[in-house]
Design a protein around this motif. Structure first.
Motif, short mmCIF file in Angstrom:
data_model
loop_
_atom_site.label_atom_id
_atom_site.label_comp_id
_atom_site.label_asym_id
_atom_site.label_seq_id
_atom_site.Cartn_x
_atom_site.Cartn_y
_atom_site.Cartn_z
N ALA B 169 0.83 -1.20 0.00
CA ALA B 169 0.00 0.00 0.00
C ALA B 169 0.87 1.26 0.00
O ALA B 169 0.60 2.23 -0.71
N LEU B 170 1.98 1.22 0.77
CA LEU B 170 2.87 2.39 0.82
C LEU B 170 3.59 2.56 -0.51
O LEU B 170 3.73 3.67 -1.03
N MET B 171 4.08 1.45 -1.04
CA MET B 171 4.76 1.47 -2.33
C MET B 171 3.83 2.03 -3.42
O MET B 171 4.21 2.87 -4.23
N ASP B 172 2.59 1.56 -3.41
CA ASP B 172 1.62 2.01 -4.40
C ASP B 172 1.39 3.51 -4.28
O ASP B 172 1.29 4.22 -5.29
N ALA B 173 1.33 4.00 -3.04
CA ALA B 173 1.15 5.44 -2.84
C ALA B 173 2.32 6.21 -3.42
O ALA B 173 2.17 7.33 -3.93
N MET B 174 3.53 5.60 -3.35
CA MET B 174 4.69 6.27 -3.92
C MET B 174 4.66 6.25 -5.45
O MET B 174 4.97 7.25 -6.10
N ILE B 175 4.30 5.12 -6.02
CA ILE B 175 4.26 5.01 -7.49
C ILE B 175 3.21 5.96 -8.07
O ILE B 175 3.40 6.55 -9.13
#
Lengths: 362, 362, 362, 362, 362
Positions: B169-175
């Protein structure tokens, strides 16, 4: 760029092509385990045979390749494969890894900028055995000094690990040296960036090309290194355990990062060269504009003056009292007309640069 | 473009290269399961040791890397591999994933345009354990705020899932943050598209080059990210289950789409630069045509006028009563002849643009 | 070129980004087996739950995405994975395939040239279940009409096959639409081919660039489609049997052929742009030649005339009775000399085009 | 370049798109084993059903695709998959191979240069069964005549081998025809090589571009052929045994060699185009030099003459007895000065070409 | 560049295309083991049948391919596959390796520069059996002399190894010959490097292009060689044991290094060509500047002189006593003004080259 001291054509494998200006080998030994470190130089290479020590790691560092007999004696002492010994001595080679039955060969190279700005890449050959590590350098380079200090000082985990880890540590110290070279070339690009716009002197282009050339050479050194490290990671080998490989993967990440940096730098250098050329062509354009303006304005005027400089006996205008002033009027109208035409075509006056939406903040 | 705070050359692995201007670490903990959420800051890092909680997910977010002792204490509390800790602190790195025995390391970067239009790419390091997630940021960036709000509010499935899903979820928010940057650069291209044709000022080319440079940097950030996500999807890992991977695949699709967009934008930027140059060369051509016309027409006329401006005592034409008018006749014929010749060669008058079959509707 | 209605940054997965101008969903159902066909529209989406039919294939076609509640209700009725539903609604996406536990998602796009010549690529989302097929379109496009007619008319094998074959047939109907677009761009290239040589107007170059841009966009649509089809062929999936795959391979061949055509067209467009530029430079060259001829011939002559236009009291030539004619002689010699020189350098007269061996017959 | 007679959009698979100008099918049968050969034409295609012969190889060659009923009857007689039949008739297609349950489909194409120099690539479809081979050609091409003669004459091993070997022999005969086309284009390049240097007429560039275009088309034909052959070699197939594959590998080597030749030819064509352009720019440069010389030398001189052509009442020089000669002196000095300056800048006189170390012998 | 003596189109496989100018085959046999060496020439090829010797290695070297009967007899004696024999005789071919049941075929080529600087690449065909090696050369080339000497002299391990090792040794001797050719081309580049800056004569560009062409041909020879060696290393083959493969890997490293060198050389040649062109364009620019200066300065002055050369009866200035000197004043002011303007635009005077940070030492 390409000076290899190859054995002569058709020479039998294992022939050593001793680099002509390499000094006499100086052999330094470091034996260590967690508890103790011994460091000594060896004069008589035959002593190497008795060095083997199952409990301790033995690192034999050979600086200088200038004596074939010595090199062969070292090879015999460690029972090296003839091709491994050949690879150790033949400089320069591509970075690579080669797995033999009793040892693994690694070739690593480290880039250096010499005084004339050429990229040199001295080579080190590693031969990793179960409990020993052999390193061959053409001369003393100092790449290994930090690691040697760490061993002697007993810093870090290095004293408790095997020969594979030692090879990793030395390799890593070599890869670290790519950064300042890449950094310097990258800085050179930044510096040129400004020069291209300010002073489009042909020397700037020559400099861009020189930089691009350095990057081509650097790339030719870095990419095989990257491939060699990748091959080491994929290979099943008794000389590097899983623990060592985690560290090697870290080194691989470094060289991969450098390889990418080199590639974007090359792209930027090409961009700069293009920018230079379009800047030059812009200047030519400006010069053409001035020439056209001057010539196109004055050539018709001069023609008019020429007309009334003719010596015909019968030229009615010449006798007219206002003729001279009328001609001036015609000339001024002509000049104004040309100027207006040029203005309309956008050839006079530098148009203000277009407005950009400069809000770049995210 | 390349400022890495590397440890010194040959430093032993695990040496932390603390970024010089990074603030003192602020450690925020979020512990949650489906039923409850606890959020608190930690002053004394040793408290982290007692935080472990088999039933709940523990997310430790470290903002700021400015104190080595604190960072090391966090590493000890979670028994991090020395290289993982080194990667967490060394900025910037390529996006990557690294699998250790007890945790998996992920490096992700998110592009930002700073005020001068440079592409920055702050890095976040994720360390995913079985029931915990550690995130290291150089300073507070706010990338994670939306996800933190979702956890606290209990929205979506996130509260019932493990640490792998949290990392996703955090990675997706970054992408997600790649989109506005790519969008802005893409918009910049559209804007330049028009300027190239209207006002071929050298600033337009400079701007195209700046954009291309931004795209090069953005590409250098995005492609390793794409590769890292791809590696995570292919890897067998205990930290992400099949369910998490379906979501990661979605994130991978996003970064793949962005990477493709960057590549076509780069291609279009190159096209624009070419269009600019050919536009400039078209203008030079137009200027040349005017110069040629003026010069070629008036130079012969001026010559004729020059002839009859000579002062020879015996020049029969001068005495002729109609000589002057005959010369005018000759001049006008000459000028008309030149004009007709130029017309025939297509050098006078702008030819109308060719007709295209403009029916583009499908 | 890049307008995606993304969910806001950090939104939780499964958030639907309803395209703002999409109409209210119209849901059409087609149920068929070898013996019978039923076709009806559904007003209340909850009816979908009772539609399931083990013996017959159920195709639910959703035209319009403009109401989140309806879309979610459809998702619930078929127990779609939240990401699948998100992908169905988020437009545009790359063509792709995604395998979930109970269904497979396919995204396909079909290029269309709009009135301004831009390449649009509306997207259709397929969700293939064991006995059902869901299709989501942003609005009514008419891609599926020929297949719907075939089912109703009972033509071909389609009535006796499952949902996988239906998905293939619809996908194939979409891929077929690539041909006319690629054909039109290819025809545009042929047309420009002639214009480049005849009338090198800057509009021709602008047109070449526009075509290249269209090809870039078309390529960006076609290549992911090719990859997605390739992935479907390689994947083990319960929704497409071997028989269906033979047909999908045929569709794959079509898209591969189109992708290759696009690539050679791009290459030819680049060639055309180069041809245009070298044609322009040839013309500049011709103009330069005329200017040089005129200027170089008349400038010395004018100088000679200028000499004898000087008013010195003592200039012996002026008094000579033949002086005037001698000067004429000198001028004519000079002009002839220049002309011969230019002739010798090949600058006067257009040389005939070289003879080629034109026997091209095999 | 791209004229495909596609079935209409959304047509059901297996729809035959009969090429409009293809003649009525002529069906020739050749049945052979080691001992005997029978050759006959078939009028009524239904006779094909009784042709099957377990001991002998049956080769049915269909020349002309102009009658759908006949084609379908042939398809029924051999129980061909509907897609295989569709592929046999749809021209042109990419070279490919497709494995069906009872037969394998191969599409091969052979390049031909037509009278206008365009590269055509007629297609032949092979359908290989256990004991039979079907070949479909759009019309009679003569590719197969040498092989047919070898079978009838009983030369080589062909009579004792199966249908796979027959397919190989025919395919090989087709690939052989790439050589003369590639050879002709390669010869065309050699011829242009000289023309580029001698007579840089724009027709030469047009010709280079035409050649490059031919090479692009040839490449588009050759590469899929190479891939298709490679796929056949890797594929497990009951229709080609190991022995046949050794021969197919030989054919693969041929097409690989041709593909490489095409690629280097393309590179050389690009080089030629560049050489042409730099040659043209060199000539422009030469012309500029002459213009500059003439203009820069005579313009100041003309100015001086103009000065003393002024009619001021009081100009002291005019009265001087030597004034005229002094002015001549000044003019000659000026001209000499300019000439020396130009000489020094290297603008006068063509410098001799630099000396190269021409010892190229090895 | 492409002269292959192909069999006629559609010829049956195994047809030998004897190169027309190849001499009559001279067959030399070398039989050896650790203890003894026999070397003799064979007149009657049928003697080859009785040569087989299980204990010793038999090397049959065929120099010259000019007699089909002899070649076929050799093929029969060793029971060669018809395709292997065809490959041995057909020259030139791509380097390759082909594994047959009883022997392995290798094609190797070695580049040579002939007198006109063209790259030739004579081919040698190796056929490796269990205890024998056949080599076919078009004529005597001398590639194998060093190895033959080593065998006769008994140097190295070669006498104690099998036919695979012999094939390696000969191949290695051939690959060694790539170095001097690559070296010479590389040296040629260095030489041109200086010429480009000093004397931009069109011959320099022609020479760069010739070099690039040589590199293209060399690349076309080297890359298949690299691939063929790589295929040999990966292949399971009874003719090369693990020990031989270690040596072959060494040869592979050599050819890989050469292939890389060729690629960077090609890149540098392109760079050089660009440098040449930008140098030429810089010179044109300089010439333009001078022309502009001269013309723009003198054209207005000449106009002023023209004004006062007019013959109007009433021109007040002419009567003024200082008129002449005032006009001089005006002219000098004008000229100075122009000069200052040009100075300000940076068009007069060659600006000094920019200062670079020349500290390149590491």
């Amino acid at each position: 760029m390409f000076q290899k001291h190859n054995p002569e054509i058709g020479a039998r494998p294992g022939t050593l092509a001793i680099p002509p200006d390499s000094p006499f080998p100086k052999v330094t030994v470091l034996q260590y385990d967690e508890h103790s470190v011994d460091r000594f130089e060896i004069e008589d290479v035959s002593e190497l045979r008795v060095l083997e020590d199952k409990r301790r790691v033995t690192w034999v560092d050979v600086q200088g390749l200038g004596d074939e007999a010595t090199i062969r004696a070292i090879g015999d002492a460690f029972e090296l494969h003839p091709l491994a010994l050949e690879d150790a001595v033949n400089v320069p080679q591509r970075a690579k890894t080669e797995l033999y039955e009793h040892h693994q060969l690694l070739i690593a190279r480290t880039p250096q900028l010499d005084d004339s700005g050429d990229v040199r890449a001295p080579q080190v050959c590693f031969i990793v055995g179960k409990r020993y590590l052999l390193t061959f350098q053409e001369r003393y380079y100092g790449f290994f000094d930090p690691v040697r200090k760490r061993i002697v000082a007993g810093l870090g985990a290095i004293r408790s690990r095997g020969s594979g880890y030692l090879a990793y540590a030395l390799m890593d110290a070599m890869i670290d040296r790519y950064y300042p070279v890449a950094q310097r070339l990258s800085d050179g690009l930044e510096e040129l960036e400004d020069l291209v716009l300010e002073s489009p002197h042909p020397d700037v282009l020559a400099r861009i090309r020189a930089l691009r050339r350095q990057l081509v050479v650097l790339r030719r050194v870095a990419w095989p290194q990257r491939e060699a490290l990748n091959a080491m990671l994929r290979e099943q080998t008794p000389f590097f355990d899983e623990h060592d490989k985690i560290y090697l993967r870290d080194t691989y990440d470094h060289i991969a990062q450098i390889a990418e940096l080199i590639d974007s730098s090359r792209e930027m250098a090409s961009d700069l060269a293009e920018a230079y050329l379009s800047n030059v062509s812009h200047r030519t354009n400006e010069i053409m504009k001035v020439l056209t303006l001057m010539a196109s304005t004055f050539i018709p005027l001069t023609f008019v003056a020429g007309i009334y400089g003719m010596n015909f006996e019968y030229m009615p205008e010449l006798a007219s009292r206002n003729g001279y002033f009328i001609v001036w009027g015609i000339m001024i109208s002509l000049a104004t007309g040309m100027a207006l035409y040029f203005k309309r075509r956008g050839w006079i006056g530098t148009s203000p640069p277009p407005e950009f939406d400069t809000d770049n903040s995210d």
